[in-house]
Enzyme design. Structure first.
Site, PDB file in Angstrom:
ATOM      1  N   ALA A 243      -2.560  -3.438  -5.955  1.00 51.01           N
ATOM      2  CA  ALA A 243      -3.129  -4.345  -4.947  1.00 51.01           C
ATOM      3  C   ALA A 243      -4.022  -3.546  -4.019  1.00 51.01           C
ATOM      4  CB  ALA A 243      -2.012  -5.016  -4.152  1.00 51.01           C
ATOM      5  N   GLU A 246      -7.886  -2.370  -6.198  1.00 50.97           N
ATOM      6  CA  GLU A 246      -8.836  -3.306  -6.832  1.00 50.97           C
ATOM      7  C   GLU A 246      -9.566  -4.129  -5.763  1.00 50.97           C
ATOM      8  OE1 GLU A 246      -9.396  -3.742 -10.220  1.00 50.97           O
ATOM      9  OE2 GLU A 246      -7.784  -2.475 -10.973  1.00 50.97           O
ATOM     10  N   SER A 248      -9.975  -3.499  -2.560  1.00 49.44           N
ATOM     11  CA  SER A 248     -10.854  -2.721  -1.680  1.00 49.44           C
ATOM     12  C   SER A 248     -12.170  -2.392  -2.386  1.00 49.44           C
ATOM     13  CB  SER A 248     -10.175  -1.406  -1.280  1.00 49.44           C
ATOM     14  OG  SER A 248      -9.019  -1.687  -0.545  1.00 49.44           O
ATOM     15  N   CYS A 355      -1.178  -9.950   3.345  1.00 43.89           N
ATOM     16  CA  CYS A 355      -1.427  -8.597   2.840  1.00 43.89           C
ATOM     17  C   CYS A 355      -0.807  -7.533   3.741  1.00 43.89           C
ATOM     18  CB  CYS A 355      -2.939  -8.359   2.739  1.00 43.89           C
ATOM     19  SG  CYS A 355      -3.312  -6.719   2.107  1.00 43.89           S
ATOM     20  N   GLU A 364     -10.267   1.620   5.643  1.00 47.50           N
ATOM     21  CA  GLU A 364     -11.118   2.078   4.526  1.00 47.50           C
ATOM     22  C   GLU A 364     -12.506   1.459   4.580  1.00 47.50           C
ATOM     23  OE1 GLU A 364      -9.840   1.691   0.440  1.00 47.50           O
ATOM     24  OE2 GLU A 364      -7.785   2.060   1.045  1.00 47.50           O
TER      25      GLU A 364
END
Ligand code: HEM
Length: 404
Positions: A243, A246, A248, A355, A364
């Protein structure tokens, strides 16, 4: 039927938003007979469904597959189901509550904040030489190695295994699409077994010699006297890795494509008129990396508006459609990095499954946008990018950019 749409149609995948727009404006929910599920289109309803405890990501804790007429888990893929078994995305309360508490105790705001500087440094280290070279394929050259390095650093996974992790993850996530060919399922199962063996080894190492990383924390964490079993840690590490990168990677690909198509918005970011963090929210709103999540109806008294939907039915919540809902976002099809309420997007979900990695994803994304505006202030598309062909996990095959 009137509302039906085909998420595998190449025309739809080229640009799904006009179709999603039509669906959303004609009904807040519609039943698709081909896929045997309800689709939910509007922001308010998607948001409410995510928080509704009469719905669940799984039904197996309250109903048997036979009861609602769905097949048992395919026994040919045991290793894949074993890794799903304790994944947060597979569980409902009380197991979900117990495991999420333990994971949250290891995945603290402090541990995320500690990654901010390394995440910034890494973004610069990767993007500066690529800028000197003058060309890059954003996903392969930057976003993938970047996000996998950040999540691996958090978990404490050594650098030399990054490409293996990417490979396992790519193969496993194919199981979440609408249609899974036999070969893809076999491949996903082999990947799950390899991944599991690798994580078991890592757990044994960290148990023997704990370090300052999340696998060590998951091994040691105790909440209310309980701790995670090895199988639970394996599922947790795998779901965090899968999770955790992918989405990000696809956020950056989709978002930079939006900037390529709207250079005036990139200018606002480069000139510092808009903060990288704000731009990141609009990137997720405008073209989210996850288009759809599903829920099962677990109780007899569920209704969407005045439409009762009986127990055992499935709902598909259309995030991309909700994010373009004009009832919440003014001129929703306009990519506007200064949009004040962009953060109301549904991109990170909501309710008990919201999330858990969102704070890290935001760190990020902000670091990446910041480094891109510094080293890639002017860029152009080298070729017309293509979509992957999948709708649920929504991304590009690649994004070839040049400094201009
Ligand atoms: C921009 C990047 C990301 C997006 C858009 C995103 C989106 C989401 C969404 C929508 C859900 C909820 C699914 C549902 O309700 O059915 C979710 C859950 C989850 N995400 Fe993320 N995610 C991102 C990054 C990350 C990162 C970096 C991590 C880990 C470090 C992560 C780990 C997880 C986990 C473990 C869950 C399951 C939580 C639960 O079921 O309790 N995500 N994510």
């Amino acid at each position: 039927m009137e509302h039906a749409f085909d998420p595998s149609d190449p025309g739809f995948l080229e640009d799904p938003y006009p179709v999603l727009d039509r669906l959303r404006e004609s009904a807040s929910a519609f039943y698709d007979e081909v896929r045997e599920r309800w689709f939910v289109t509007r922001h308010e309803d998607v948001r409410a469904c995510l928080r509704d405890r009469r719905l669940g990501r799984n039904f197996r804790h309250v109903m048997s597959p036979a009861e609602i007429g769905v097949p048992e888990l395919d026994p040919r893929w045991p290793a894949f189901w074993a890794t799903e078994r304790w994944s947060l995305l597979w569980l409902e309360p009380p197991d979900h509550t117990r495991i999420r508490k333990l994971v949250a105790a290891a995945f603290t705001p402090r541990s995320v904040e500690a990654l901010r500087r390394p995440a910034q440094a890494l973004a610069r280290e990767l993007l500066e030489p690529l800028a000197e070279a003058g060309q890059m394929e954003l996903l392969y050259d930057y976003a993938q190695p970047y996000s996998i390095a950040v999540i691996c650093r958090m978990l404490g996974v050594p650098l030399d295994r990054h490409r293996d992790l990417l490979d396992w993850s790519h193969r496993m996530v194919k199981m979440y699409e609408f249609h899974v060919p036999l070969e893809a399922a076999e491949n996903a199962t082999r990947a799950a077994a390899e991944f599991r063996d690798y994580v078991r080894g890592l757990i044994a190492e960290r148990r023997a010699r704990p370090t300052d990383d999340m696998v060590s924390a998951l091994v040691q964490t105790r909440v209310d006297g309980g701790r995670l079993s090895d199988d639970e840690i394996v599922s947790t590490v795998i779901v965090l890795l899968n999770a955790g990168h992918e989405a990000s990677v696809n956020t950056l690909g989709n978002g930079m494509l939006a900037f390529a198509r709207h250079p005036e918005q990139w200018r606002r970011v480069v000139d510092g008129d808009v903060a990288a963090s704000a731009a990141g929210e609009e990137m997720i709103r405008y073209d989210p990396p996850l288009q759809l999540f599903e829920r099962w109806v677990l109780s007899d008294d569920f209704a969407l508006g005045d439409q009762p939907i009986s127990r055992g039915h499935k709902l598909a919540l259309l995030f991309g459609s909700a994010n373009r809902d004009p009832r919440v976002f003014e001129d929703p099809d306009v990519f506007d990095v200064g949009r004040e309420n962009a953060a109301q997007h549904i991109g990170f979900g909501g309710g008990i499954h919201v999330c858990i990695g969102a704070p890290l994803a935001r760190v990020e994304l902000e670091a990446s946008v910041d480094a891109l505006r510094r080293y890639w202030p002017d860029f152009r598309l080298d070729s017309e990018p293509r979509r992957t062909g999948a709708f649920v996990i929504w991304g590009l095959q690649g994004l070839e950019l040049s400094r201009s």
